[in-house]
Design a protein around this motif. Sequence first.
Motif, PDB file in Angstrom:
ATOM      1  N   GLU A 104      19.428  17.419  15.973  1.00 16.32           N
ATOM      2  CA  GLU A 104      19.161  18.849  16.140  1.00 16.32           C
ATOM      3  C   GLU A 104      17.761  19.200  15.663  1.00 16.32           C
ATOM      4  O   GLU A 104      17.076  20.019  16.282  1.00 16.32           O
ATOM      5  CB  GLU A 104      20.212  19.668  15.383  1.00 16.32           C
ATOM      6  N   ARG A 152      15.041  18.982   6.961  1.00 12.41           N
ATOM      7  CA  ARG A 152      16.235  18.245   6.502  1.00 12.41           C
ATOM      8  C   ARG A 152      16.601  18.618   5.067  1.00 12.41           C
ATOM      9  O   ARG A 152      17.781  18.689   4.730  1.00 12.41           O
ATOM     10  CB  ARG A 152      16.003  16.744   6.622  1.00 12.41           C
ATOM     11  N   HIS A 192      22.853  20.428   6.486  1.00 12.17           N
ATOM     12  CA  HIS A 192      23.990  20.384   7.410  1.00 12.17           C
ATOM     13  C   HIS A 192      23.565  20.121   8.849  1.00 12.17           C
ATOM     14  O   HIS A 192      24.398  19.793   9.693  1.00 12.17           O
ATOM     15  CB  HIS A 192      24.765  21.702   7.345  1.00 12.17           C
ATOM     16  N   VAL A 193      22.266  20.248   9.133  1.00 14.37           N
ATOM     17  CA  VAL A 193      21.766  20.047  10.496  1.00 14.37           C
ATOM     18  C   VAL A 193      21.504  18.561  10.712  1.00 14.37           C
ATOM     19  O   VAL A 193      20.905  17.897   9.869  1.00 14.37           O
ATOM     20  CB  VAL A 193      20.464  20.860  10.718  1.00 14.37           C
ATOM     21  N   THR A 194      21.935  18.045  11.856  1.00 14.06           N
ATOM     22  CA  THR A 194      21.744  16.621  12.146  1.00 14.06           C
ATOM     23  C   THR A 194      20.287  16.349  12.501  1.00 14.06           C
ATOM     24  O   THR A 194      19.559  17.256  12.914  1.00 14.06           O
ATOM     25  CB  THR A 194      22.630  16.160  13.317  1.00 14.06           C
ATOM     26  N   ILE A 195      19.880  15.102  12.372  1.00 11.43           N
ATOM     27  CA  ILE A 195      18.507  14.732  12.701  1.00 11.43           C
ATOM     28  C   ILE A 195      18.237  14.979  14.185  1.00 11.43           C
ATOM     29  O   ILE A 195      17.129  15.373  14.581  1.00 11.43           O
ATOM     30  CB  ILE A 195      18.200  13.269  12.285  1.00 11.43           C
TER      31      ILE A 195
END
Length: 199
Positions: A52, A42, A47-50
């Motif tokens: 994902e 994270r 920019h990556v969601t949790i």
Amino acid sequence: MKTSADPVRDYLCAVEREASALPADRRRELLADLSEHIEVTRAERPHVTIGEVLAELGDPRTIAATALAEAGDGVAGPPARSGAGAPVRRGKVHPLVPLLMLTVPFLVAAVLPYSAVTGFLSTLFRVIGAVLLCTSVHWTPAQKTTGVVLAAVLPTLAIGIWKLLVAAPASDTAANLANLATFVLLAGTTAWLWRIRRA
């Protein structure tokens, strides 16, 4: 159906439930490793969601099954409650093996550049190294993809382009510099993969 406000906690609780047959200290270590991996991912990729990040880690049953299989004879009872689609991996390859297979053959081929047998074997071992990396339990799918691109695809493309563009034999200095640049890329990728591997 009530949805949780903390998907990370739910995910770790699911892993803990599935890995209940593990010794308590090994279970705590597994959860700590997963938690640290989630935090690092994270931080490095905001920019990556949790969702994902958790999807990259995989199904809690698969993680628990792998940990139980690795624990081997030290765990009483069945090796895993994996269910369909969550195979237990046995006889896993040490993480150093694919990394060495991606790097060392290039060095041998660079030292013996005019041997057709060496070139063939170097390519063969590097392909096997890429396959072992892709099937390993030590890295996430995104890390595996990045590793294969940096350690196998880019060097192979660079060598192919070099052979196409340099019709006449290149000077020893130019060839040595190209080999050095490729080796730096391979060594850097290998070091990165080793550092981020999962236990």
